[in-house]
Design a protein around this motif. Structure first.
Motif, PDB file in Angstrom:
ATOM      1  N   UNK A  16       0.848  -1.192   0.000  1.00  0.00           N
ATOM      2  CA  UNK A  16       0.000   0.000   0.000  1.00  0.00           C
ATOM      3  C   UNK A  16       0.885   1.244   0.000  1.00  0.00           C
ATOM      4  N   UNK A  17       0.535   2.227  -0.841  1.00  0.00           N
ATOM      5  CA  UNK A  17       1.325   3.450  -0.949  1.00  0.00           C
ATOM      6  C   UNK A  17       0.646   4.641  -0.277  1.00  0.00           C
ATOM      7  N   UNK A  18      -0.698   4.720  -0.378  1.00  0.00           N
ATOM      8  CA  UNK A  18      -1.393   5.889   0.171  1.00  0.00           C
ATOM      9  C   UNK A  18      -2.778   5.472   0.659  1.00  0.00           C
ATOM     10  N   UNK A  41      -0.317   5.448  12.556  1.00  0.00           N
ATOM     11  CA  UNK A  41       0.163   4.125  12.139  1.00  0.00           C
ATOM     12  C   UNK A  41       0.716   4.174  10.717  1.00  0.00           C
ATOM     13  N   UNK A  42       0.046   4.910   9.855  1.00  0.00           N
ATOM     14  CA  UNK A  42       0.526   5.033   8.472  1.00  0.00           C
ATOM     15  C   UNK A  42       1.886   5.727   8.418  1.00  0.00           C
ATOM     16  N   UNK A  43       2.045   6.781   9.207  1.00  0.00           N
ATOM     17  CA  UNK A  43       3.340   7.476   9.235  1.00  0.00           C
ATOM     18  C   UNK A  43       4.449   6.527   9.683  1.00  0.00           C
ATOM     19  N   UNK A  44       4.155   5.713  10.708  1.00  0.00           N
ATOM     20  CA  UNK A  44       5.162   4.767  11.201  1.00  0.00           C
ATOM     21  C   UNK A  44       5.567   3.755  10.133  1.00  0.00           C
ATOM     22  N   UNK A  45       4.643   3.443   9.226  1.00  0.00           N
ATOM     23  CA  UNK A  45       4.925   2.473   8.163  1.00  0.00           C
ATOM     24  C   UNK A  45       5.464   3.133   6.899  1.00  0.00           C
ATOM     25  N   UNK A  46       5.551   4.460   6.891  1.00  0.00           N
ATOM     26  CA  UNK A  46       6.017   5.160   5.697  1.00  0.00           C
ATOM     27  C   UNK A  46       4.984   5.231   4.593  1.00  0.00           C
ATOM     28  N   UNK A  69       0.339  -3.197  17.910  1.00  0.00           N
ATOM     29  CA  UNK A  69      -0.266  -2.053  17.222  1.00  0.00           C
ATOM     30  C   UNK A  69      -1.329  -2.628  16.293  1.00  0.00           C
ATOM     31  N   UNK A  70      -2.587  -2.577  16.720  1.00  0.00           N
ATOM     32  CA  UNK A  70      -3.656  -3.225  15.966  1.00  0.00           C
ATOM     33  C   UNK A  70      -3.894  -2.567  14.614  1.00  0.00           C
ATOM     34  N   UNK A  71      -3.721  -1.267  14.515  1.00  0.00           N
ATOM     35  CA  UNK A  71      -3.931  -0.596  13.229  1.00  0.00           C
ATOM     36  C   UNK A  71      -2.837  -1.002  12.250  1.00  0.00           C
ATOM     37  N   UNK A  72      -1.610  -1.045  12.717  1.00  0.00           N
ATOM     38  CA  UNK A  72      -0.513  -1.501  11.859  1.00  0.00           C
ATOM     39  C   UNK A  72      -0.774  -2.930  11.379  1.00  0.00           C
TER      40      UNK A  72
END
Length: 654
Positions: free
Chosen positions: A2-4, A20-25, A298-301
Motif C-alpha cells: 500500500x502506498x497511500x 500508524x501510516x506514518x510509522x509504516x512510511x 499495534x492493531x492498526x498496523x
C-alpha cells in the motif's frame, strides 16, 4: 504494498490511523466536512479532501464522495476507522470494485454480521451460545424485562430497556426512529435482559492464511445509555478457564464467517458464569488501546499489514499488566447526559507518556480528537478523547488514570470528567464489582457529584475575583502596580458575583494593612495574585488556583477540583431577560416531536418536546406544573441552543 491510505473518518480514530501510516512510511489522505475543516486530523494528513456539508449523511456517510476524494488524491487503500461506514458491506464492496485495497474484513463477513438477527443464527449454528431472539409483536408478559435492539449498527443507538408490557410500544417506536436515523435501517428485535451481567468482549485478529488470534478479553460493563464509558483489560471477573472458553468461542465465530483483519466478538457474562453471544463488531473498536497496551501490539498496523497479505506469527503475544480506558465526553451526567457543544478553550492532560501509541513502559496514553482552541460541534459524537492508564496491576492503573483526569484542564462545554474520577476511586469498582447496572446501582447522586465541594467552590470564587482584579490592574493605563481595591482607611469590600455550580456566589474581599479579609472565606490569606494564578493560604495550607477567562466564563483549576463560573455583570442588559417558565433548547438540534399543545395543562417532568442531536433523542421536560402559555416549535424545525421552545405559566401564578 500500500502506498497511500484514505482515512474515511474523523476525530481521534482518524488521527490514530494517520499515526500508524506514518510509522509504516505510507502516505495519507484525510477527509473533512465543513465544520471539521480546521480539525487536527486534517492538518496531520499529507493531503485532505473536502466533503461539502455538515451532516453525516452528506459527508462521512457519502460513499460516492469518499471514493471521489480517493481517486483525486491517488489513494490506493481505504481505512474506515470505526462508526460511519466501517461496517457497511456495500461501501467495502465499492472500495474493492474501484480497484482499491479495503483495510477491513471481507464484505461477505461484514454482511453476515451486519444484521444482529442473522448473526445470532450463524453463531448458533457454530455452537456459540446465544440468547433467544424475540419478535416485538409476539412478546408476552413472561418475557419481561427485555431489551429492544437495533438489528443494524451499535454504539447504544436504537436500544431500550423495557420492564413492563405497557412501555413496549413506545420503546419499539423510539428504537426504530433512532436506528433509522443512525443506520438507515429501522429493523429492531427483542431479547431477554440479563440483570447484573457483565459486558465482555474478545479482540480477534485473523490473516488470510488461516491464523486467528484471540487477544484476551476486555470488560466494558460500565455504560451510559448502552454506550461504554470505562473499558479495561483483562476483566477482573475472568479467570484462566473462562478466558480459554471465551477466546475459543470468539475464534470459532471468526472462522465461521471467514473473517480477516481486526474485529471484536461481544458477549454477556451472566452471574452464574454462563456467557452468550451478542454481536461481532467487524471493525476496530473504540477501546482497542487497552488491548494494545496489555499485549504490546499495534492493531492498526496489523490491520494494514494483513490487508497487504502478511501472515500473523503462530504464537499469540503474551499479556502484561492491566490497562483501563475512559471516554471523556462533552456531556453533563447530572443533566441526563446532555451533550455539549461550543468552543473548547483549553484541553490539556498532564504527564502523558504517549499519544496514539503504547507507552515505552507503564504509563498514561492519550488518544484525542481535539485540542485547545477547537470547536465541539453538534453533528457528531461528543467524545473528546480516550485516556488510558497501563500499570502492573488494576488498582495501580485506576490510580494513575484518576490522577491524570484530576489534573486535566478542560475549559468549554461541561464534561463527564468528575464522574470518571469518582468511578475510578469508588470502592466497588476497585474491588471489581461491576456490571451493566453499575451506574444505577451506585447512583448518579454519588458518581456525578462534582469533585469540588462547597468550600472549594467558595475558595475558587475568591481566587477568580482576585485574578480578575489583578487582570484589571495589569491593563490599567496608570498605576497598574497598585493593589486593586487597596484602602488606607477601611471602606466597603470589593465584590464580584458569579453564577456557579450551585447558584450565585459573591466573592467579597478587602485588601488593607491587615492583608486579605473575606467574608466568603474567613481566615484565608493572600500569598500572591496574578491574572492567571492565585495562591491562597487557609488552615495552614497553601492552595494554588489556575484561572482562565474566556468571555464571561471563568475556569478555576486546583487540587480541590475544577470549577466553572459565569461572571455576572454589575449592570444587566434588559434585552437578555428571559420570561419565567421558559423552556430552553439545551443544545442545537432538530425537533423530532412535540408532545403538547398551546393551552394544555402539563405536570412537572412531563415530556413536551423531543430533540434529535448528536445521533440521539433528547426529551425536554416541563420545568414545573402549569399551562403551556406559548409553543414556539413544530416537528422538523431546527433550533439553536438557548432557543425558547415553550413557556409554561406555573399553576400558582394563574
Amino acid at each position: 504494498m500500500i502506498a497511500r491510505v484514505l482515512v474515511a473518518n474523523r476525530g481521534e480514530i482518524a488521527r490514530r490511523v494517520l499515526r500508524a501510516c506514518r510509522d509504516l512510511g505510507i502516505g495519507t489522505v484525510a477527509v473533512h466536512s465543513d465544520p471539521d475543516a480546521g480539525a487536527p486530523h486534517v492538518r496531520e494528513a499529507d493531503v485532505a479532501g473536502r466533503l461539502p456539508g455538515a451532516s453525516p449523511a452528506e459527508t462521512y456517510l457519502s460513499a460516492g464522495r469518499l471514493l471521489a476524494v480517493a481517486r483525486s488524491a491517488g489513494a490506493d487503500a481505504v481505512h474506515p476507522g470505526y462508526g460511519f461506514l466501517s461496517e457497511n458491506a456495500d461501501f467495502a464492496r465499492a472500495v474493492i470494485d474501484a480497484g482499491l485495497t479495503w483495510i477491513g474484513p471481507p464484505p461477505a463477513a461484514i454482511a453476515a454480521m451486519g444484521s444482529k438477527i442473522e448473526a445470532k443464527k450463524l453463531m448458533a449454528a457454530a455452537d456459540v451460545p446465544v440468547l433467544p431472539e424475540l419478535d416485538p409483536a409476539q412478546v408476552t408478559g413472561a418475557d419481561f424485562p427485555l431489551l429492544v435492539k437495533a438489528s443494524a449498527g451499535g454504539g447504544g443507538r436504537g436500544m431500550r430497556i423495557v420492564r413492563t408490557p405497557d412501555g413496549l410500544p413506545d420503546a419499539v417506536a423510539a428504537a426504530r426512529r433512532e436506528a433509522e436515523s443512525a443506520f438507515g435501517d429501522p429493523t429492531v428485535f427483542c431479547e431477554p435482559l440479563l440483570e447484573g451481567a457483565r459486558h465482555i468482549e474478545v479482540q480477534i485478529l485473523a490473516d488470510a492464511h488461516g491464523t486467528v488470534w484471540a487477544l484476551g478479553e476486555r470488560e466494558c460493563s460500565i455504560q451510559r445509555r448502552h454506550q461504554k464509558i470505562v473499558e479495561e483489560a483483562p476483566s477482573p471477573a475472568v479467570g484462566p478457564g473462562l478466558r480459554a472458553e471465551l477466546c475459543g468461542a470468539a475464534a470459532s465465530a471468526a472462522r465461521a464467517i471467514g473473517y480477516t483483519g481486526a474485529g471484536t466478538v461481544e458477549f454477556m457474562l451472566a452471574r452464574d458464569g454462563r456467557f452468550f453471544f451478542l454481536e461481532v463488531n467487524t471493525r476496530l473498536q473504540v477501546e482497542h488501546p487497552v488491548t494494545e497496551c496489555v499485549y504490546g501490539v499495534d492493531l492498526v498496523r496489523l490491520q494494514i499489514e494483513i490487508a497487504e497479505g502478511a501472515r500473523l506469527p503462530d504464537a499469540v503475544p503474551e499479556p502484561r499488566g492491566h490497562a483501563v480506558e475512559v471516554r471523556l465526553y462533552a456531556e453533563d451526567p447530572a443533566l441526563d447526559w446532555r451533550p455539549g457543544s461550543g468552543a473548547l478553550h483549553t484541553f490539556e492532560v498532564p504527564d502523558v507518556d504517549a499519544e496514539f501509541a503504547v507507552p515505552a513502559s507503564y504509563g498514561l496514553r492519550l488518544d484525542s480528537g481535539v485540542e485547545s482552541g477547537g470547536e465541539i460541534g453538534v453533528h457528531y459524537d461528543p467524545m473528546l478523547a480516550k485516556v488510558i492508564a497501563w500499570a502492573p496491576d488494576r488498582r495501580a492503573a485506576a490510580r494513575r488514570l484518576a490522577a491524570g483526569l484530576r489534573g486535566a484542564r478542560v475549559h468549554g462545554p461541561a464534561t463527564n470528567r468528575d464522574l470518571l474520577v469518582r468511578i475510578l476511586e469508588e470502592p466497588g469498582f476497585l474491588d471489581g464489582d461491576t456490571d451493566t447496572g453499575y451506574l444505577d446501582r451506585i447512583g448518579l447522586d454519588v458518581l456525578a457529584a462534582p469533585l469540588a465541594g462547597e468550600d472549594a467552590v467558595r475558595m475558587s470564587a475568591l481566587a477568580a475575583a482576585l485574578a480578575g482584579a489583578a487582570a484589571d490592574r495589569a491593563a490599567a493605563p496608570a498605576l497598574g502596580g497598585l493593589p486593586s481595591g487597596w484602602r488606607n482607611v477601611r471602606s466597603q469590600p470589593q465584590r464580584r458575583t458569579f453564577e456557579g455550580p450551585s447558584g450565585t456566589v459573591t466573592a467579597d474581599y478587602r485588601l488593607d494593612r491587615d492583608g486579605l479579609v473575606s467574608g466568603l472565606c474567613p481566615g484565608t490569606s493572600l500569598v500572591s495574585a496574578a491574572p492567571e494564578r492565585v495562591v491562597l493560604e487557609h488552615d495552614g495550607l497553601r492552595e494554588t488556583f489556575t484561572v482562565t477567562t474566556a468571555g464571561d466564563s471563568v475556569y478555576v483549576d486546583s487540587r480541590l477540583g475544577s470549577v466553572t463560573f459565569r461572571a455576572v455583570p454589575r449592570f444587566a442588559d434588559p434585552s437578555s431577560h428571559i420570561a419565567p417558565g421558559s423552556l430552553l433548547a439545551p443544545m442545537p438540534g432538530t425537533v423530532v416531536r412535540v408532545e403538547t399543545e398551546q393551552g394544555a395543562a402539563v405536570t412537572e417532568g412531563q415530556t413536551l418536546v423531543v430533540l434529535e442531536a448528536m445521533k440521539m433523542e433528547h426529551r425536554i421536560a416541563a420545568p414545573a406544573s402549569g399551562t403551556v402559555a406559548e409553543l414556539n416549535v413544530t416537528a422538523g424545525r431546527q433550533v439553536e441552543s438557548g432557543a425558547v421552545l415553550a413557556v409554561i405559566e406555573e399553576a400558582s401564578a394563574q
